[in-house]
Design a protein around this motif. Structure first.
Motif, PDB file in Angstrom:
ATOM      1  N   ASN A 184       1.132  -1.248  -0.439  1.00  0.00           N
ATOM      2  CA  ASN A 184       0.115   0.486   0.022  1.00  0.00           C
ATOM      3  C   ASN A 184       0.712   0.863   0.053  1.00  0.00           C
ATOM      4  O   ASN A 184       1.895   1.917   0.701  1.00  0.00           O
ATOM      5  N   LYS A 185       0.942   2.043  -1.150  1.00  0.00           N
ATOM      6  CA  LYS A 185       1.732   3.111  -1.407  1.00  0.00           C
ATOM      7  C   LYS A 185       1.836   4.152  -0.136  1.00  0.00           C
ATOM      8  O   LYS A 185       2.683   5.044   0.139  1.00  0.00           O
ATOM      9  N   GLU A 186       0.544   4.643  -0.126  1.00  0.00           N
ATOM     10  CA  GLU A 186      -0.066   5.796   1.418  1.00  0.00           C
ATOM     11  C   GLU A 186       0.752   5.498   2.644  1.00  0.00           C
ATOM     12  O   GLU A 186       0.665   6.087   3.572  1.00  0.00           O
ATOM     13  N   LEU A 193       4.552   5.140   2.533  1.00  0.00           N
ATOM     14  CA  LEU A 193       4.260   6.657   2.826  1.00  0.00           C
ATOM     15  C   LEU A 193       4.151   7.491   4.158  1.00  0.00           C
ATOM     16  O   LEU A 193       5.164   7.760   4.569  1.00  0.00           O
ATOM     17  N   GLN A 194       3.428   6.967   5.114  1.00  0.00           N
ATOM     18  CA  GLN A 194       2.754   7.356   5.998  1.00  0.00           C
ATOM     19  C   GLN A 194       3.945   7.138   7.007  1.00  0.00           C
ATOM     20  O   GLN A 194       4.294   7.957   8.078  1.00  0.00           O
ATOM     21  N   LYS A 231       5.337  14.475   1.480  1.00  0.00           N
ATOM     22  CA  LYS A 231       3.685  14.561   1.909  1.00  0.00           C
ATOM     23  C   LYS A 231       3.150  14.865   0.873  1.00  0.00           C
ATOM     24  O   LYS A 231       1.661  15.160   0.813  1.00  0.00           O
ATOM     25  N   GLY A 242       3.116  12.706  -1.600  1.00  0.00           N
ATOM     26  CA  GLY A 242       2.408  11.488  -2.214  1.00  0.00           C
ATOM     27  C   GLY A 242       2.937  11.126  -3.067  1.00  0.00           C
ATOM     28  O   GLY A 242       3.158   9.934  -3.761  1.00  0.00           O
ATOM     29  N   ASP A 252       1.083  -1.354  10.126  1.00  0.00           N
ATOM     30  CA  ASP A 252      -0.049  -0.170   9.984  1.00  0.00           C
ATOM     31  C   ASP A 252       0.737   0.373  11.303  1.00  0.00           C
ATOM     32  O   ASP A 252       0.594   0.055  12.540  1.00  0.00           O
TER      33      ASP A 252
END
Length: 83
Positions: free
Chosen positions: A2-4, A7-8, A43, A45, A78
């Motif tokens: 998951n790219k997002e 990044l997070q 930030k 993306g 996560d």
């Protein structure tokens, strides 16, 4: 992956490493050679190259897996729920 989530985790862990090293995130990014706009671009993306992630990991004496929050048995973790 998951790219997002990557990044997070990268953003969170870049800030954590800068705090651990007692330097500003921009300074950490400059010293590691990834550029002062590293966090800003994430930030927005933009996923950084593996070369930049590796350079940051090497400078921080950590692994790419730790920076992106990857566990070989569970995939990308996560880490946003943890403090």
């Amino acid at each position: 992956m998951n790219k997002e989530l990557i990044l997070q985790n990268l953003i969170k862990n870049t800030y954590a490493e800068s705090k651990r090293l007692s330097i500003a995130p921009e300074t950490l990014c400059r010293f590691s050679g990834v550029g002062t706009d590293f966090v800003y671009n994430m930030k927005k993306g933009c996923l950084p190259s593996i070369e930049k992630i590796t350079a940051l990991a090497e400078y921080c004496d950590t692994s790419v897996d730790d920076l992106i929050g990857f566990d070989s048995k569970k995939g990308v973790r996560d880490e946003t729920c943890h403090s």
